[in-house]
Enzyme design. Sequence first.
Site, PDB file in Angstrom:
ATOM      1  CB  CYS A   1      -0.861   0.031   1.260  1.00 36.13           C
ATOM      2  SG  CYS A   1      -1.767  -1.495   1.518  1.00 36.13           S
TER       3      CYS A   1
ATOM      4  NE  ARG B   1       4.144   1.725  -1.653  1.00 34.57           N
ATOM      5  CZ  ARG B   1       5.286   1.091  -1.460  1.00 34.57           C
ATOM      6  NH1 ARG B   1       6.317   1.356  -2.205  1.00 34.57           N
ATOM      7  NH2 ARG B   1       5.407   0.211  -0.500  1.00 34.57           N
TER       8      ARG B   1
ATOM      9  CD1 TRP C   1      -1.306  -5.282  -2.543  1.00 31.69           C
ATOM     10  CD2 TRP C   1      -2.148  -4.575  -4.468  1.00 31.69           C
ATOM     11  NE1 TRP C   1      -1.147  -6.280  -3.468  1.00 31.69           N
ATOM     12  CE2 TRP C   1      -1.646  -5.879  -4.648  1.00 31.69           C
ATOM     13  CE3 TRP C   1      -2.730  -3.926  -5.564  1.00 31.69           C
ATOM     14  CZ2 TRP C   1      -1.712  -6.540  -5.867  1.00 31.69           C
ATOM     15  CZ3 TRP C   1      -2.785  -4.597  -6.780  1.00 31.69           C
ATOM     16  CH2 TRP C   1      -2.280  -5.873  -6.915  1.00 31.69           C
TER      17      TRP C   1
ATOM     18  CG  ASN D   1       2.843  -1.358   2.826  1.00 29.63           C
ATOM     19  OD1 ASN D   1       2.225  -2.327   2.379  1.00 29.63           O
ATOM     20  ND2 ASN D   1       4.034  -0.999   2.384  1.00 29.63           N
ATOM     21  N   GLY D   2       1.533  -3.743   5.036  1.00 32.91           N
ATOM     22  CA  GLY D   2       2.174  -4.967   5.519  1.00 32.91           C
ATOM     23  C   GLY D   2       1.111  -5.962   5.948  1.00 32.91           C
TER      24      GLY D   2
ATOM     25  CD  GLU E   1       8.302 -15.870 -18.174  1.00 34.79           C
ATOM     26  OE1 GLU E   1       7.399 -16.242 -18.944  1.00 34.79           O
ATOM     27  OE2 GLU E   1       8.320 -14.746 -17.648  1.00 34.79           O
TER      28      GLU E   1
ATOM     29  CE  LYS F   1       8.673 -11.548 -19.262  1.00 41.42           C
ATOM     30  NZ  LYS F   1       7.714 -12.357 -18.640  1.00 41.42           N
TER      31      LYS F   1
ATOM     32  CD  GLU G   1       6.534 -10.446 -22.276  1.00 44.60           C
ATOM     33  OE1 GLU G   1       5.331 -10.343 -22.506  1.00 44.60           O
ATOM     34  OE2 GLU G   1       6.969 -10.952 -21.228  1.00 44.60           O
TER      35      GLU G   1
ATOM     36  CG  HIS H   1      12.994 -34.601 -32.110  1.00 48.39           C
ATOM     37  ND1 HIS H   1      13.263 -35.802 -32.737  1.00 48.39           N
ATOM     38  CD2 HIS H   1      13.153 -34.837 -30.786  1.00 48.39           C
ATOM     39  CE1 HIS H   1      13.532 -36.725 -31.828  1.00 48.39           C
ATOM     40  NE2 HIS H   1      13.480 -36.159 -30.622  1.00 48.39           N
TER      41      HIS H   1
ATOM     42  CE  LYS I   1       1.358  -6.553 -15.039  1.00 43.43           C
ATOM     43  NZ  LYS I   1       2.462  -7.498 -15.329  1.00 43.43           N
TER      44      LYS I   1
HETATM   45  C1  G6P Z   1      -0.611 -10.519 -20.572  1.00 40.52           C
HETATM   46  C2  G6P Z   1       0.576  -9.966 -19.787  1.00 40.52           C
HETATM   47  C3  G6P Z   1       1.466 -11.093 -19.297  1.00 40.52           C
HETATM   48  C4  G6P Z   1       0.661 -12.089 -18.475  1.00 40.52           C
HETATM   49  C5  G6P Z   1      -0.562 -12.598 -19.258  1.00 40.52           C
HETATM   50  C6  G6P Z   1      -1.503 -13.382 -18.370  1.00 40.52           C
HETATM   51  O1  G6P Z   1      -0.162 -11.108 -21.751  1.00 40.52           O
HETATM   52  O2  G6P Z   1       1.318  -9.099 -20.626  1.00 40.52           O
HETATM   53  O3  G6P Z   1       2.495 -10.553 -18.499  1.00 40.52           O
HETATM   54  O4  G6P Z   1       1.470 -13.178 -18.133  1.00 40.52           O
HETATM   55  O5  G6P Z   1      -1.317 -11.501 -19.780  1.00 40.52           O
HETATM   56  O6  G6P Z   1      -2.022 -12.490 -17.421  1.00 40.52           O
HETATM   57  P1  G6P Z   1      -2.552 -12.902 -16.004  1.00 40.52           P
HETATM   58  O7  G6P Z   1      -2.931 -11.587 -15.366  1.00 40.52           O
HETATM   59  O8  G6P Z   1      -3.744 -13.784 -16.219  1.00 40.52           O
HETATM   60  O9  G6P Z   1      -1.467 -13.608 -15.277  1.00 40.52           O
END
Ligand code: G6P
Length: 608
Positions: A2, A27, A74, A100-101, A481, A485, A488, A504, A603
Amino acid sequence: MCGIVGYIGDNNALDIGIKGLRRLEYRGYDSAGLAIHNGNSVDCIKSVGKVDDLAQKIKDKDLKGNSIILHSRWATHGGVVEKNAHPHTDCKGNIFIVHNGIVENYKEIRAKLTSLGHKFVSETDSEVISHLIEHFYEGNLEEAVIKALKYIKGTYGLVVMSKDNPDRIVAARMFSPLVISVNEHGGFVASDPSAIISHSKRMIFLEDGEVAVIKKDDFIITDLESRVKDKQETELDWDIEEAQKGGYPHFMIKEIMEQSESVANSMRGRLIIEEGISKLGGIDSVKDKLKEIKKINILACGTSYYAGLIGEYLMEELAGIPTEVDFASEFRYRKFPTVADEAYLFISQSGETADSLAALKEIKKREALALGIVNVVGASIARETDAGVYNHAGPEIGVASTKAFTSQVVVLALMALFLGRQRNLSLADGKNIANDIAKLPILIQETLKNIKDIELLAKKYSGASNFLFVGRKYSYPVAMEGALKLKEISYIHSEGYSSGEMKHGPIALIDENFPTFAICPKDSVYEKTLSNIQEIKARNGKVIAITTMGNEEIKSLVDDVIYIPEVNEVLSPILSVIPVQVFAYYMAVSFGYNPDMPRNLAKSVTVE
Ligand code: G6P
């Protein structure tokens, strides 16, 4: 996570407080609130939603005062409703706190104080703090705060105001950051410098176990034994935007760097090491059903899906439960026959991903148990599943998920441990895993020490237009992953593959211009991955290996090595993913791209 702001002084406290709180909205933005002291009385106003909603609510009120505490929430404990918003107060309306915590032992404290006659109005863990301070208050605010803190197990960034003490606010820190500044404009306190940097660049960062009494022209910092501490000011040369990012140039690197803390938050209060088990309050209500589960189906998208793939190995290895993972976006097109006693586990950082929600709706038509691992408290997936576990990783702002991923894997490990101990996992094995999980925050800190070397590596390889990422067993999802990364945020074509499958197909691509990341910690499949590395080297491919500290033999085989600390194989992805996150970040930065806002991505993907 928070946001907290406090101010005491002769300037316009309301204006300073609201402006500061807006800068902390990143936050948390579930609800906001303030308490303002006019010398005689305190007004406390809260609102669900963003700081704007709070500002709207107070716009016609004549709020004046010389001290103020504010909070942007939060949610962790308790839903997103006004009564759960901060500040919280005591029975007499004398003590006001913003926190916060997480207070881990809040249930125990609440029960005790209730038996002494205290009345609680919220569902939060934080409210016990104001009542505990009230319980100890005999006229000296800081003494009462210190006495209360000695009873609290957990984490806090805490700011306290009292109607009886208009000349001071008290702040205290344990694992949740707080910074203070006292100058000719008054005394300031905040969760991070961005809220107050426009008033002062000279800051004092509180340490764990420190308590600050802040007045308009003076302050004193003590430890929890009331011993005075001599603290140095730090002169910051950040602007406001840099301050929000903790001085880092982007949220992504800030979030990468805070993984030790976010992983610690994800496991806090959830491990009982001596019993070799985890305690996950959110799935407690379905623990009998979980005992009967014969199959787990994990559904997720993007990075959460790769966390799910690691979950598959964890569930099968620790709990012996057959587990299948599918993209939530594909699941709905399959027949996916129902079997008896199965559970569906949805993993989602945002808890709002449209495909995951659509899959959840399908599941609800079946009589199966639906579980969630969600970071955003109160999000749709969290609400619509039967039970689940929150990540407590704090808001993730960078579009490319980093700290949510490591947190998801930790929660999966905690769940697998719980399910394993319900079945055949022995006490001794459970204790070992629990111990290894507990060490992760320190090991993550160790791993992050390599960051400068990885930045140099990104520069070295910035001419490559393609990358391959390979790994086996627990490192296979990390390879996937890593490739995600890189593509993207730096827009470099990259493929993630299982080391065993490389021969293969993808090996046909290898030449001296097509480098490979080999994720190969010294685990049960290390020798096999080493053979695959040799196959790449035989075709003149360049190899960057991520392996365990002390592995010297690999140096003569590969072009570059990144070391991670030794760790239990089942937890290795939490460390081995960090170098690939850092590499992707610096690659994007070297091309001048903004990694926080990659093109074409969002996001939270709320469309199918
Ligand atoms: C979008 C974001 C990714 C995330 C994916 C799934 O593609 O850019 O970073 O992994 O959605 O999102 P979620 O909120 O369901 O984990």
